[in-house]
Scaffold this motif. Structure first.
Motif, short mmCIF file in Angstrom:
data_model
loop_
_atom_site.label_atom_id
_atom_site.label_comp_id
_atom_site.label_asym_id
_atom_site.label_seq_id
_atom_site.Cartn_x
_atom_site.Cartn_y
_atom_site.Cartn_z
N GLU A 42 0.83 -1.21 0.00
CA GLU A 42 0.00 0.00 0.00
C GLU A 42 0.86 1.25 0.00
OE1 GLU A 42 -3.24 2.51 2.67
OE2 GLU A 42 -2.67 0.51 3.34
N ARG A 43 1.80 1.33 0.92
CA ARG A 43 2.64 2.53 1.01
C ARG A 43 3.47 2.72 -0.25
NH1 ARG A 43 0.35 0.86 5.37
NH2 ARG A 43 0.15 2.29 7.12
N LEU A 44 4.03 1.64 -0.78
CA LEU A 44 4.81 1.73 -2.00
C LEU A 44 3.94 2.24 -3.15
CD1 LEU A 44 7.57 -0.62 -3.08
CD2 LEU A 44 5.82 -0.13 -4.74
N THR A 45 2.72 1.72 -3.25
CA THR A 45 1.80 2.12 -4.31
C THR A 45 1.39 3.57 -4.17
OG1 THR A 45 0.96 -0.15 -4.47
CG2 THR A 45 -0.43 1.59 -5.39
N LEU A 46 1.03 3.97 -2.95
CA LEU A 46 0.58 5.35 -2.74
C LEU A 46 1.71 6.35 -2.97
CD1 LEU A 46 -1.82 4.96 0.32
CD2 LEU A 46 -2.39 5.05 -2.13
N ARG A 93 -12.53 8.42 -8.26
CA ARG A 93 -12.14 8.57 -6.85
C ARG A 93 -10.64 8.36 -6.62
NH1 ARG A 93 -15.07 4.39 -3.78
NH2 ARG A 93 -14.61 3.21 -5.66
N ILE A 94 -9.92 7.92 -7.65
CA ILE A 94 -8.47 7.73 -7.52
C ILE A 94 -7.74 8.62 -8.52
CG2 ILE A 94 -8.77 5.34 -6.73
CD1 ILE A 94 -7.62 4.50 -9.53
N VAL A 95 -6.43 8.62 -8.46
CA VAL A 95 -5.62 9.30 -9.46
C VAL A 95 -5.60 8.42 -10.70
CG1 VAL A 95 -3.29 10.10 -10.03
CG2 VAL A 95 -4.20 10.43 -7.71
N ARG A 96 -6.09 8.96 -11.80
CA ARG A 96 -6.20 8.18 -13.03
C ARG A 96 -5.00 8.45 -13.93
NH1 ARG A 96 -12.25 9.81 -14.42
NH2 ARG A 96 -11.44 11.74 -13.56
N LYS A 100 0.91 4.81 -13.71
CA LYS A 100 0.93 4.50 -12.28
C LYS A 100 0.04 3.30 -11.96
CE LYS A 100 2.20 9.18 -10.96
NZ LYS A 100 1.82 10.42 -10.25
N ILE A 101 -1.09 3.20 -12.63
CA ILE A 101 -1.97 2.04 -12.44
C ILE A 101 -1.25 0.77 -12.89
CG2 ILE A 101 -4.09 0.92 -13.27
CD1 ILE A 101 -5.32 3.82 -13.33
N GLU A 102 -0.63 0.84 -14.06
CA GLU A 102 0.11 -0.32 -14.56
C GLU A 102 1.29 -0.66 -13.64
OE1 GLU A 102 0.85 0.92 -18.60
OE2 GLU A 102 -1.09 0.13 -19.28
N ALA A 103 1.93 0.36 -13.08
CA ALA A 103 3.03 0.12 -12.14
C ALA A 103 2.52 -0.58 -10.88
CB ALA A 103 3.72 1.43 -11.78
N ALA A 104 1.33 -0.22 -10.42
CA ALA A 104 0.76 -0.88 -9.24
C ALA A 104 0.57 -2.37 -9.49
CB ALA A 104 -0.56 -0.23 -8.85
N ILE A 105 0.13 -2.71 -10.68
CA ILE A 105 -0.06 -4.12 -11.04
C ILE A 105 1.30 -4.81 -11.16
CG2 ILE A 105 -0.96 -5.69 -12.81
CD1 ILE A 105 -3.04 -3.36 -13.43
N THR A 106 2.22 -4.17 -11.83
CA THR A 106 3.58 -4.70 -11.96
C THR A 106 4.19 -4.95 -10.59
OG1 THR A 106 3.93 -3.63 -14.10
CG2 THR A 106 5.91 -4.13 -12.80
N ASN A 107 4.02 -3.99 -9.68
CA ASN A 107 4.61 -4.10 -8.35
C ASN A 107 3.95 -5.19 -7.52
OD1 ASN A 107 6.35 -2.11 -9.13
ND2 ASN A 107 5.34 -0.50 -7.97
N ALA A 161 8.38 -1.11 -10.59
CA ALA A 161 8.34 0.11 -11.39
C ALA A 161 7.91 1.29 -10.53
CB ALA A 161 7.36 -0.07 -12.55
N PHE A 162 8.23 2.49 -10.98
CA PHE A 162 7.90 3.73 -10.26
C PHE A 162 8.48 3.71 -8.85
CE2 PHE A 162 5.10 5.46 -13.43
CZ PHE A 162 5.02 6.80 -13.12
#
Length: 191
Positions: A42-46, A93-96, A100-107, A161-162
């Motif tokens: 969570e923290r890494l993603t945010l 409701r999120i940052v679109r 970054k979305i793809e990085a969250a999945i990658t991570n 990523a990111f």
């Protein structure tokens, strides 16, 4: 600038002076150790989503992030496909941000991959500084360190990523790998 005394008479890091989400985050979370894979993911993603934005923006959207990313369950996110990316790109409701979305999945996928080794939490903790900083003034504060550069490099090697060195430094502060509070802040030394 050193710690500021708020209207409640409490000394805090200057960025957390006024009442609201930032002060609550400062007092209740920032610099406190977290535990468990989901908390680290969570923290890494945010932190990645925050890049280029204000932290208050992310905090105000945090509940929605938790919802759409299934409580930051790495296995659930690792199963996301292009349809999920498109769904999240339509979620107001999120940052679109597609990257970054793809990085969250990658991570999330990389986090699952780390389970066969030490796991995300132990891996990140292994980069704790030997000599934690103790700043008295914001002018002394760093935005990256040799440890955050090494963490960034090693995470990238493992498929993340990111995770640039500045973002990883912010992560290290946020999750209490070292105490980021200024000397004189009421939270300094409370872990």
């Amino acid at each position: 600038m050193g710690p500021l005394i708020g209207e409640d008479g409490v000394a805090r890091c200057p960025w957390a002076g006024g009442a609201g989400v930032m002060r609550d985050y400062h007092d209740e979370e920032w610099g406190r150790r977290v535990h468990g894979e989901a908390s680290y993911l969570e923290r890494l993603t945010l932190e990645a989503f925050q890049s280029g934005l204000s932290w208050s923006t992310i905090l105000n959207k945090r509940d929605a992030f938790r919802e759409v990313f299934h409580g930051f369950d790495a296995e659930a996110i690792a199963e996301f496909d292009q349809g999920d990316v498109e769904r999240l790109m339509q979620e107001p409701r999120i940052v679109r941000n597609r990257l970054k979305i793809e990085a969250a999945i990658t991570n999330a996928r990389a986090t699952v991959g780390l389970r066969d080794q030490e796991g995300l939490e132990a891996f990140v903790l292994s980069f704790a500084p030997a000599e934690p900083p103790a700043w008295s003034d914001t002018d002394e504060m760093a935005t990256m360190s040799d440890d955050s550069k090494r963490l960034s490099k090693e995470l990238k090697k493992r498929g993340f990523a990111f995770v640039g060195p500045t973002t990883m430094y912010a992560l290290m502060e946020a999750i209490g790998i070292f105490d980021p509070h200024l000397v004189g802040c009421h939270r300094r030394g409370l872990g």
